[in-house]
Scaffold this motif. Sequence first.
Motif: not given
Length: 497
Positions: A143-159
């Motif tokens: 769940l940590r990977e799920y949330l942090v990767s989706e946060a990174m995506h929302a921040l516009g960071i390639p992920t």
Amino acid sequence: MATTPSSAVGTNPAITGLESTFAEQLSALAVPWQGADAPDPRLLVVNEPLAISLGLDVDVLRSVDGVEVLSGASAPVGATPVAMAYAGHQFGGYTPLLGDGRALLVGELVGDNGERVDLHLKGSGPTPFSRGGDGFAAVGPMLREYLVSEAMHALGIPTTRALSVVATGRDIRRTGAEPGAVLARVAASHLRVGTFEFAVRQGEVLQTLADYAIARHYPALTELPTEKRYLAFFDAVVEAQAALVAQWMLTGFVHGVMNTDNTTISGQTIDYGPCAFLDSFDPAAVFSSIDQGARYAFGNQPAVLKWNLARLAETLLTLIDSTPDDAIAAVTTVLDSFDERFQRHYAAGMSAKLGVGGEKIDPALIDDLLALMTTHSADWTGTFRALAGELRGESTALDVLIPREQLGSWLTRWRSELARYDRDDAADAMDAVNPLYIPRNHQLDAALKAATNGDLAPFEKLLEIVTHPFDRRDDWADYATPAPPVFSESFQTFCGT
Ligand code: AMP
Ligand code: MG
């Protein structure tokens, strides 16, 4: 437990149309394999917008068949899942064979933007690459990977993106018993620097791998003659990774385990293990319990990335020039450009964060702000929002972070820089690039603890907030403030769990 080699093609109808170009073209790097059964699979979270963009039917994904596919227990119709082989430098030491020890590449999908992506499972059971590990993953880290990767995506960071997390119903052993889970992840590809480190020792497959990577990620280079193509490929990866690590540094992201097997060829962030976001600005910040030497400290990330790219360069020498000295000279020139490229991306990003956007900012303005933030342990994310507030005449938030008598002369210099470029709209421009909400370590920690104990509500709320990082809402105010110092002083994240 159905953890067996499998050359059988899948029959589960929940996902159709998967392709297997990697497994077909690079079979020397792929072992057909099947995931473990999940005793009592339960879908914890599914990413509806992502599923739709991939042409997947969300209702079907939620069905018994869908959850079975997302757990790895059965393979989609027509797919031949594989465990991928790779090597890697971990904390500087070389391991010639790592590979997917708890993961499978299920296949590839072409999304509605025409781009090919991997569908990959993490935590799907032991493989020939498990090396004594159990092959599983726990609910909290997935769940940590799920949330942090989706946060990174929302921040516009390639992920890489997260498609789902399924709790398997299997308890796994960590410090105590933990509920097991499988993450379904979507990535531009899972080609890593470590994939090249493995392939270079396998002979002919190296060139096939390089051509595959070029066709998939840098297709314009396929036109180049072979004597130019592979140096241009290296150059393109250097550029993508320099841009990526600059984004991490601008967002206060600490990856935590920047081994070469966790450095992509595509330029996407991958493998959210012991990662964290800074609150207090500190170049020496380390959150990972296993990074005893502080190799992957926040401020070291650009240098480490460059080191990882040097490992990639070594694998490409024979493709670049048959004369070793000439090949080394060629890659060295490209590698030497890393620092300048990183600085260019970083300075442009800082210029935008400070409202000067698009213009070359006085480097001393950046350095002096960072020095003040270090001295006063100022919250990274909060400081940039507070600076925009300052321009609107709201000074309280900034005064809490850095005493005015220390910051005053810097503020004067900054305001004259804004005036020089006629930036009347700076505060709004700043708020458009400086997030209000990031996954704060204390909030994420609490949400993952609750989820592990069966309560998903805090996770769902935090996910909603961090996937809208720029949208201020009054009822989200608690999520914009740093952790209490007593939390931050002892916070660590754990790898490989
Ligand atoms: P990571 O640190 O997650 O990038 O993983 C590094 C290597 O360790 C990869 O080869 C993983 O497949 C492997 N690995 C990590 N955790 C496990 C596990 N629980 N079981 C088997 N292999 C694992
Ligand atoms: Mg990894």
